[in-house]
Write a protein that holds these residues in place. Structure first.
Motif, PDB file in Angstrom:
ATOM      1  N   ARG A 720     -41.388 -33.077  -6.946  1.00  0.00           N
ATOM      2  CA  ARG A 720     -40.654 -32.939  -5.687  1.00  0.00           C
ATOM      3  C   ARG A 720     -41.323 -33.740  -4.563  1.00  0.00           C
ATOM      4  O   ARG A 720     -40.642 -34.369  -3.743  1.00  0.00           O
ATOM      5  N   ALA A 721     -42.649 -33.722  -4.549  1.00  0.00           N
ATOM      6  CA  ALA A 721     -43.345 -34.528  -3.543  1.00  0.00           C
ATOM      7  C   ALA A 721     -43.066 -36.005  -3.751  1.00  0.00           C
ATOM      8  O   ALA A 721     -42.901 -36.770  -2.787  1.00  0.00           O
ATOM      9  N   LEU A 722     -42.982 -36.440  -5.006  1.00  0.00           N
ATOM     10  CA  LEU A 722     -42.705 -37.850  -5.298  1.00  0.00           C
ATOM     11  C   LEU A 722     -41.314 -38.260  -4.817  1.00  0.00           C
ATOM     12  O   LEU A 722     -41.097 -39.402  -4.406  1.00  0.00           O
ATOM     13  N   VAL A 723     -40.341 -37.346  -4.872  1.00  0.00           N
ATOM     14  CA  VAL A 723     -38.997 -37.657  -4.355  1.00  0.00           C
ATOM     15  C   VAL A 723     -39.074 -37.940  -2.854  1.00  0.00           C
ATOM     16  O   VAL A 723     -38.459 -38.891  -2.354  1.00  0.00           O
ATOM     17  N   THR A 724     -39.849 -37.138  -2.117  1.00  0.00           N
ATOM     18  CA  THR A 724     -39.987 -37.389  -0.665  1.00  0.00           C
ATOM     19  C   THR A 724     -40.779 -38.672  -0.414  1.00  0.00           C
ATOM     20  O   THR A 724     -40.483 -39.419   0.519  1.00  0.00           O
ATOM     21  N   ALA A 738     -41.924 -47.356  -3.986  1.00  0.00           N
ATOM     22  CA  ALA A 738     -40.894 -46.320  -3.987  1.00  0.00           C
ATOM     23  C   ALA A 738     -40.323 -46.130  -5.381  1.00  0.00           C
ATOM     24  O   ALA A 738     -40.123 -44.999  -5.843  1.00  0.00           O
ATOM     25  N   ASP A 739     -40.051 -47.234  -6.076  1.00  0.00           N
ATOM     26  CA  ASP A 739     -39.475 -47.122  -7.419  1.00  0.00           C
ATOM     27  C   ASP A 739     -40.467 -46.473  -8.386  1.00  0.00           C
ATOM     28  O   ASP A 739     -40.081 -45.669  -9.249  1.00  0.00           O
ATOM     29  N   GLY A 740     -41.740 -46.802  -8.260  1.00  0.00           N
ATOM     30  CA  GLY A 740     -42.741 -46.175  -9.111  1.00  0.00           C
ATOM     31  C   GLY A 740     -42.792 -44.670  -8.899  1.00  0.00           C
ATOM     32  O   GLY A 740     -42.897 -43.891  -9.871  1.00  0.00           O
ATOM     33  N   ALA A 741     -42.714 -44.241  -7.628  1.00  0.00           N
ATOM     34  CA  ALA A 741     -42.739 -42.810  -7.332  1.00  0.00           C
ATOM     35  C   ALA A 741     -41.503 -42.116  -7.890  1.00  0.00           C
ATOM     36  O   ALA A 741     -41.588 -41.032  -8.486  1.00  0.00           O
ATOM     37  N   ALA A 742     -40.315 -42.745  -7.716  1.00  0.00           N
ATOM     38  CA  ALA A 742     -39.080 -42.130  -8.206  1.00  0.00           C
ATOM     39  C   ALA A 742     -39.061 -42.057  -9.726  1.00  0.00           C
ATOM     40  O   ALA A 742     -38.617 -41.056 -10.319  1.00  0.00           O
ATOM     41  N   TRP A 759     -31.931 -36.167  -7.842  1.00  0.00           N
ATOM     42  CA  TRP A 759     -32.380 -36.799  -6.600  1.00  0.00           C
ATOM     43  C   TRP A 759     -33.260 -38.015  -6.895  1.00  0.00           C
ATOM     44  O   TRP A 759     -33.134 -39.056  -6.236  1.00  0.00           O
ATOM     45  N   ALA A 760     -34.142 -37.886  -7.873  1.00  0.00           N
ATOM     46  CA  ALA A 760     -35.034 -39.002  -8.195  1.00  0.00           C
ATOM     47  C   ALA A 760     -34.237 -40.192  -8.712  1.00  0.00           C
ATOM     48  O   ALA A 760     -34.537 -41.354  -8.389  1.00  0.00           O
ATOM     49  N   ARG A 761     -33.222 -39.945  -9.553  1.00  0.00           N
ATOM     50  CA  ARG A 761     -32.378 -41.041 -10.053  1.00  0.00           C
ATOM     51  C   ARG A 761     -31.568 -41.666  -8.909  1.00  0.00           C
ATOM     52  O   ARG A 761     -31.351 -42.886  -8.890  1.00  0.00           O
ATOM     53  N   TYR A 762     -31.119 -40.848  -7.983  1.00  0.00           N
ATOM     54  CA  TYR A 762     -30.425 -41.402  -6.821  1.00  0.00           C
ATOM     55  C   TYR A 762     -31.357 -42.337  -6.049  1.00  0.00           C
ATOM     56  O   TYR A 762     -30.961 -43.426  -5.637  1.00  0.00           O
ATOM     57  N   ARG A 763     -32.606 -41.913  -5.844  1.00  0.00           N
ATOM     58  CA  ARG A 763     -33.562 -42.770  -5.139  1.00  0.00           C
ATOM     59  C   ARG A 763     -33.755 -44.095  -5.895  1.00  0.00           C
ATOM     60  O   ARG A 763     -33.858 -45.158  -5.275  1.00  0.00           O
TER      61      ARG A 763
END
Length: 973
Positions: A720-724, A738-742, A759-763
């Motif tokens: 969840r922190a990685l999504v933010t 950003a892509d690495g975190a998502a 949410w992560a896939r959306y990012r």
């Protein structure tokens, strides 16, 4: 509405636009254009008589008709009928307008406002001067005397337009004086385009750009101006513009900051005098000295003037009171009395004792001094009657201690200092003394330590006075320690003060100690007050709201407010605004030390948990109000206590942005088990902060939580922190990170936390779209839409569809793009999602522009922009202005494009993101190039090129080619 002597409302006239007349709110017929020209000629003479010959010349010049005299008389007769009797009078073969009030004509109102602004500026109040000029300029409604014929009207129209431009120059000059450089750049860019030969606008633009950190553009404006003047007029820029160019080249420090006034010398005291010696190195406090001096002077021969100075211990109350008393001593030739009432100690002075010393100082023999306090007070007042005496009552405990000591006689005055607000001291002029400004603090430190040592380490000196919280006592102690140790550098002391846990111990010298000063105030608190003081000091953050403080203390808001206000009155806490409170930095450190000494570990941890739960519960409710139907709130941790409720999205946004600093601070403070999961969810619920003025702080907090979750081995919290983190990195333009975190968030959450996965896939889809990986992005967004749909999250599904629209547009499938964008917008509108509906309108606008509907696109972007402004979404405001600039430029409207591109740059100063800034600068350069401002355009492109090269972006290659083409074109010409 004012009435005339006849009882009718008096007429009002507007000349700064179409010429109109009203009476009692009803418009009056002003007749034909020539009749309006006659009205203008009479009004502009402001009561002076105009002969018929002058009026004829005003209307027709040297070619009047044969019936001109009869026509003038006819016009005058018609005007007289519509006006109140006695306004238009005939005399001496002519006519005049009489008996009109000063506010009857808008032009007269502007003149009065201009004079008011000049007075405000001369009095040192540039803010009021600027606002007053703004009110004056707002009275213009287009071209002055619009549609009025005749040579007189034409000449006056030119004069009034020149006047308007001069007022505009003055207002812009005040904007720069008050630090509104970024806002002024956009306006001045438009003005220099509309008035290319007006050098003052160019000069102000150069200064605004320079103060905005855009030195190259400022110099490019000068180059463009010099070329334009030579080409058009065959002249060089005036000396003022050339001098400014040289000062910019030399980085003249005077361009960056206005000069500060220097306090005048203290007056020599008059005997008899009990005043302590004034501090020889008294520094700053100019406004307070002037204010208190004026109050003391106001009591001369009229009433007794009482000034009450309050403030935190060590803020310099006594030094200021004594300084003012010495300065005012000439006004009190019959003497100055002084007493230290010892109100901060355990044994404050008794009024009866102080009265005895005052009576003896006034010449009363010991044998004649009465025994009782009442008799001493009566004799004291009798002795002061008819005399002019100043009484300084220092360090008072409360108003009850002070009242018997006040002179009570006209012509006398008293200055009282105290750590508590004396709201119950009738008739007193209350002054709250705050810490010094950074400039004043540095000046005080320099006067004690010596200019040479400070000049060699100015940055370390600024760090040191900041560590002292700009508190005069702390600065004096630190400076005294440094002055006594010639082998120490400023950096050595600054390093010692950088350790917060040791800072208070370092701030002592001889019998002076900051901690001891605070201990005196702390020792006077009741147990409930002392507990509140300790626990509130544990919370990080710039300030705290009443509701949050009540959560920390585990008390009802009403009881908590009473405690907090009592701490404010004791100056151990400050009220930053109604319902908000803050500690001075050093007082917070003292409060924490008291908490560690007097509170157990369990209660300290519990108070922080209650604060986090309050923010989690309230942020979740704010998220739900703004995003009805969003399922995220059902997947977040439950809070251990209730939060606030909101009646609408606006109220929720107001809370979120007001609490931004405090919320992010408590989240960072809670980045450890067992609070970690709740801290991460609080940050996610506060997602809007990542797109506003707190974007950088949000990103730093997200990274800190991610590191803490990884260290704790909490996969759910880390995902969840990685999504933010991914979202925050997108806002700052760091797409690879950003892509690495998502991608890592997808890996950690798949199979255990499906909404987080969606949410992560959306990012990842967002990032792929910006990186032009269309096929990847299409796949990620399709998966995200399926994931949101499976969770019953319709807002998430609409979000994915809106972004999918942009990918389909980039892939050359415009019909699908429009369909998807419209589908997303309709879904958001049906759910009442104003903010995300604005994002959908943004997507639909891009699709509309690409399909040849620029008007529809601008309309949609305008609608979105209003929502983004209301929601404080600075990032999206910038993006919307950028897209509007693109459309304007495509429609061959470079001036509008430049204005929109400038507007796109302003929010990025707070949000950050080099890629977005480079994009906006590139577009601004194209617009300026179309406007013929090639020098400034090149400066924008070079700044953008530096940013692109730093990012390793492909756009750098295109920009180099653009600069090469511009250079080739310039050399060919």
């Amino acid at each position: 509405m004012r009435e005339s002597t006849s009882g009718d409302p008096e007429p009002r006239f507007t000349l700064l636009g179409p010429v109109r007349a009203w009476r009692g709110g009803e418009p009056l017929p002003t007749g034909s254009p020539n009749q309006r020209a006659l009205l203008v000629a009479l009004l502009l003479r402001e009561g002076r008589t105009a002969t018929t010959a002058e009026l004829i010349d005003s209307l027709w010049g040297d070619k009047p008709p044969s019936s001109a005299l009869a026509v003038v008389r006819t016009y005058a007769s018609r005007l007289r009928k519509i006006l109140v009797p006695g306004i238009l009078v005939s005399e001496s073969g002519g006519y005049s307008m009489r008996a009109l009030p000063r506010d009857a004509v808008d032009l007269w109102v502007v003149r009065d406002l201009t004079e008011e602004a000049e007075r405000a500026r001369a009095a040192g109040d540039p803010g009021r001067a600027r606002d007053t000029l703004d009110r004056a300029l707002a009275l213009w409604d287009g071209e002055a005397l619009a549609g009025v014929p005749g040579p007189y009207a034409e000449a006056q129209r030119t004069r009034l337009e020149e006047w308007r431009l001069q007022l505009l120059e003055s207002r812009l000059d005040l904007d720069l004086e008050q630090g509104r450089h970024a806002e002024a750049v956009a306006e001045l860019t438009a003005l220099t385009s509309a008035h290319p030969l007006r050098e003052r606008f160019r000069e102000l633009l150069m200064l605004a750009l320079y103060r905005s950190g855009r030195q190259a553009e400022a110099l490019a404006v000068y180059a463009d101006t010099r070329r334009l003047l030579r080409d058009e007029l065959g002249v060089d820029p005036r000396p003022g513009l050339s001098d400014l160019q040289q000062r910019i080249l030399q980085a003249d420090p005077a361009l960056a900051e206005p000069s500060t006034p220097v306090a005048g010398p203290a007056a020599v005291p008059v005997v008899p005098a009990q005043l302590p010696a004034a501090v020889p190195d008294f520094t700053g406090r100019t406004a307070f000295v002037e204010e208190l001096s004026d109050v003391l002077a106001s009591g001369e021969g009229k009433v007794m003037a009482v000034s009450s100075l309050t403030g935190i211990g060590g803020v310099g109350k006594t030094a200021l009171a004594v300084q003012v008393a010495h300065r005012a001593s000439d006004a009190f030739p019959d003497g100055q009395l002084y007493a230290d009432l010892q109100g901060a100690g355990r044994h404050p002075a008794e009024p009866v004792t102080v009265l005895g010393s005052f009576l003896r100082a006034l010449g009363t023999p010991d044998a004649a001094v009465p025994d009782s306090a009442e008799e001493r007070a009566a004799l004291y007042r009798s002795l002061l009657r008819g005399r002019r005496v100043l009484v300084v009552l220092d360090n008072a405990r409360d108003a009850a201690q002070v009242r018997p000591l006040l002179p009570g006689a006209p012509g006398c005055a008293a200055v009282v200092t105290s750590r508590v607000r004396m709201l119950d001291l009738a008739g007193a002029h209350l002054v709250d003394l705050d810490v010094m400004s950074p400039q004043e603090a540095l000046a005080l430190f320099t006067r004690i330590v010596g200019e040479e040592r400070v000049r060699a380490e100015r940055e370390a000196a600024m760090e040191m006075v900041a560590a002292c919280g700009y508190l005069p006592l702390a600065i004096r102690i630190a400076a005294a320690r440094l002055a006594a140790r010639r082998t120490w550098t400023v950096s050595v002391l600054a390093a010692k003060l950088a350790d917060e846990r040791r800072r208070l111990d370092e701030l002592q010298a001889g019998d002076l100690a900051v901690k001891a000063t605070f201990e005196l105030a702390y020792g006077q608190l009741e147990p409930a007050q002392a507990r509140a003081f300790r626990l509130l000091g544990l919370a990080d953050g710039p300030d705290i709201s009443l509701a949050a403080a009540a959560a920390v203390l585990d008390l009802p808001a009403e009881y908590a407010e009473d405690l907090l206000e009592s701490l404010v009155d004791a100056h151990l806490l400050a009220s930053a605004a109604p319902g908000r409170y803050r500690f001075h930095d050093l007082v917070r450190l003292f409060a924490r030390a008291c908490a560690e000494r007097d509170e157990g570990p369990a209660e300290r941890e519990a108070s922080l948990a209650r604060l986090l739960d309050f923010h989690l519960a309230t942020a979740t409710r704010a998220y739900a109000v703004e995003r009805p139907g969003d399922r995220l709130v059902e997947h977040l941790h439950g809070a251990g206590r209730p939060g606030l409720s909101f009646t609408g999205a606006r109220e929720a946004q107001d809370w979120l942005y007001a609490e931004a600093g405090s919320l992010l601070s408590v989240v960072r403070q809670s980045a450890r088990p067992p609070l970690l999961g709740r801290a991460v969810d609080t940050l996610w619920a506060a997602l809007d902060l990542s797109e506003g003025s707190g974007a950088r702080a949000y990103e730093e907090t997200a990274l800190a939580l991610c590191d803490a979750a990884r260290a704790a081995g909490d996969r759910r919290a880390e995902a969840r922190a990685l999504v933010t983190v991914a979202h925050a990195h997108v806002i700052s333009g760091r797409f690879e990170e950003a892509d690495g975190a998502a991608a890592r968030a997808v890996e950690l959450s798949t199979g255990t936390d499906p909404l987080t996965t969606a949410w992560a896939r959306y990012r990842r889809g967002v990032i792929a779209q910006y990186q032009r990986r269309l096929a990847d992005g299409d796949g990620y967004l399709a998966q995200a839409a399926d994931g949101f749909r499976a969770c019953g999250d319709r807002p998430g599904e609409a979000m994915a569809l809106s972004l999918l629209s942009r990918l389909r547009m980039a892939a050359g499938r415009p019909d699908e793009a429009v369909r998807l964008a419209r589908q997303g917008m309709e879904m958001y509108d049906a759910m009442g999602h104003a903010l995300r509906g604005a994002n959908a309108r943004y997507a639909l606008a891009l699709a509309s522009a690409a399909t040849g509907e620029p008007a529809a696109a601008l309309r949609l972007l305008g609608e979105a922009l209003e929502v983004f402004r209301g929601g404080r979404q600075l990032f999206w405001q910038s993006m919307t202005h950028y897209r509007m600039a693109e459309i304007h430029l495509a429609q061959d409207a470079p001036a509008a494009a430049a204005a929109s591109a400038e507007a796109a740059l302003i929010p990025l100063d707070e949000v950050g993101g080099d890629v977005w800034r480079a994009n906006a600068l590139t577009l601004l350069g194209r617009a300026l190039d179309r406007l013929g401002q090639s020098g400034r355009a090149e400066s924008c492109w070079r700044e953008a090129l530096t940013l692109y090269e730093g990012l390793g972006a492909d756009e750098a290659r295109d920009l180099r080619e653009l600069l090469h083409e511009g250079a080739a074109s310039a050399s060919a010409s």
